[in-house]
Write an enzyme that holds these catalytic residues in place. Sequence first.
Site, PDB file in Angstrom:
ATOM      1  N   ASN A  79      15.973 -13.833   8.374  1.00 26.46           N
ATOM      2  CA  ASN A  79      17.123 -13.709   9.115  1.00 26.46           C
ATOM      3  C   ASN A  79      16.922 -12.741  10.275  1.00 26.46           C
ATOM      4  OD1 ASN A  79      19.580 -13.880  10.193  1.00 26.46           O
ATOM      5  ND2 ASN A  79      20.629 -13.828   8.489  1.00 26.46           N
ATOM      6  N   ARG A 139      16.111 -18.511   9.602  1.00 25.58           N
ATOM      7  CA  ARG A 139      17.418 -18.472   9.701  1.00 25.58           C
ATOM      8  C   ARG A 139      17.674 -19.028  11.495  1.00 25.58           C
ATOM      9  NH1 ARG A 139      23.042 -15.886  10.329  1.00 25.58           N
ATOM     10  NH2 ARG A 139      24.319 -17.313  10.626  1.00 25.58           N
ATOM     11  N   HIS A 189      27.402 -22.368  10.775  1.00 29.65           N
ATOM     12  CA  HIS A 189      27.373 -21.976   9.365  1.00 29.65           C
ATOM     13  C   HIS A 189      27.265 -23.550   8.836  1.00 29.65           C
ATOM     14  CE1 HIS A 189      31.150 -18.918   9.583  1.00 29.65           C
ATOM     15  NE2 HIS A 189      29.837 -18.149   9.473  1.00 29.65           N
ATOM     16  N   ARG A 194      37.035 -11.646  15.240  1.00 29.64           N
ATOM     17  CA  ARG A 194      37.100 -12.598  16.166  1.00 29.64           C
ATOM     18  C   ARG A 194      38.508 -13.494  16.359  1.00 29.64           C
ATOM     19  NH1 ARG A 194      31.897 -15.713  14.268  1.00 29.64           N
ATOM     20  NH2 ARG A 194      31.108 -13.779  13.737  1.00 29.64           N
ATOM     21  N   GLU A 219      22.993 -19.349   1.423  1.00 28.19           N
ATOM     22  CA  GLU A 219      22.283 -19.856   2.493  1.00 28.19           C
ATOM     23  C   GLU A 219      20.848 -19.597   2.328  1.00 28.19           C
ATOM     24  OE1 GLU A 219      25.443 -17.833   5.184  1.00 28.19           O
ATOM     25  OE2 GLU A 219      24.921 -19.236   6.672  1.00 28.19           O
TER      26      GLU A 219
END
Length: 400
Positions: free
Chosen positions: A7, A74, A163, A224, A386
């Site tokens: 990642n 990823r 996601h 956010r 993940e």
Amino acid sequence: MLILVINSGSSSLKYQVRDVEAGEVLLEGLVERIGLPQGDAPAAVPDHGAALEIVAARLHEVLGDRQVDAVGHRVVHGGERFAEPVLINNEVTRAIERLNPLAPLHNPAAVLGIRAITEKWPHLPQVAVFDTAYHRTLPEKAWRYAVPDWLYTHHGIRRYGFHGTSHQYVAGRAAALLGEPVDEFNGVILHLGNGASATAVKGGASVDTSMGFTPLEGLVMGTRSGDIDPSILVFLGRQGMDADALDDLLNRESGLLGLGGSNDMRTLVEAAEAPAAEAPDAGADDGAVPGSGVDPVRAQRALEVAAYRLAKYVGAYHVAVGGAQAVVFTAGIGENSSPFRALVCEQLGALGIELDPELNAIRSKEARTISTRGSRIPVLVIPTNEEQAIAEATAELVQA
Ligand code: ADP
């Protein structure tokens, strides 16, 4: 098979080596401050190639003569092209690079990671797994914004969703838990981490999702804002705020942090649970929880706004999937915060949802049901993974 999962961020590289069949992590780590000078000294890790040398040394140290069989990356943005994980070649890397304008913080970093591996281990197969891919099944009515066509045709402005790797993995596990074939599973998946998104899953496929053109839309997140009236941006622009300031405001200073003074769910829940007698009036700054500096009133407000927004999405997506067979919580907050799950589910009585407080309170790393037997829709907690999903997808493509 041993898969190296990468990642890659602009200044960091997170890695894991997984034994796919055993579902085991053999080693993991994080190389940070890539390309960032340390005061007056030059960067200790000048680029992603140098970061990879550090990873290679650790692989050798831990694995000895065992070799990794492939690398899974990823990749945040797969645009409209990538609906599934793909084997990487030069053309795929260039296609990922062409999507840079849509994910300026993420895709360039992924490309750096891919190129660093290609240079060091040219013969190692590499696979790209995209955050957007699972949402390629969204119907047009769900991905279109109600704006003039040229925004889409010239700039690619549409809902992409993110996601996806997590939502797909969790949907699969939820179907298994219910004893349902995945392609007959209808449900609402709530991935609640620092970033948060809800996905409507119908027949095992994503049919709507709360993140949009970027990961800013939808739920109240750590920092956010999620959904706001777009005119607020116009208003602030006219006040003289420029694009970068607006970007910071909505991506880094809003959400739980902006509302409640912390982006950490644990801090907010602790602050909100402080004895009511000690709670100050809104805006006062005495009476904050010792140590956290968070005002209980603001903390409670942040939790309520976030939970209410989420409950509305569950209602909407229950409709989108034609009746959910399950509502599923996952990721840092979804898996661990029983108070937040309770606050959301309290508002879902109209759907016949009933949480079992004892089941909800259990701390566990296992997939489980937290609703009562009588709940019309089961509520599940399913840990996401993940990295395992990326490793499995990579192994599958490499063996094919
Ligand atoms: P990321 O999006 O960075 O992968 P995570 O899935 O790790 O995020 O989730 C981070 C969030 O999970 C934070 O808000 C954190 O407060 C919350 N969290 C982690 N552990 C717990 C816990 N034990 N109880 C409540 N919240 C938790």
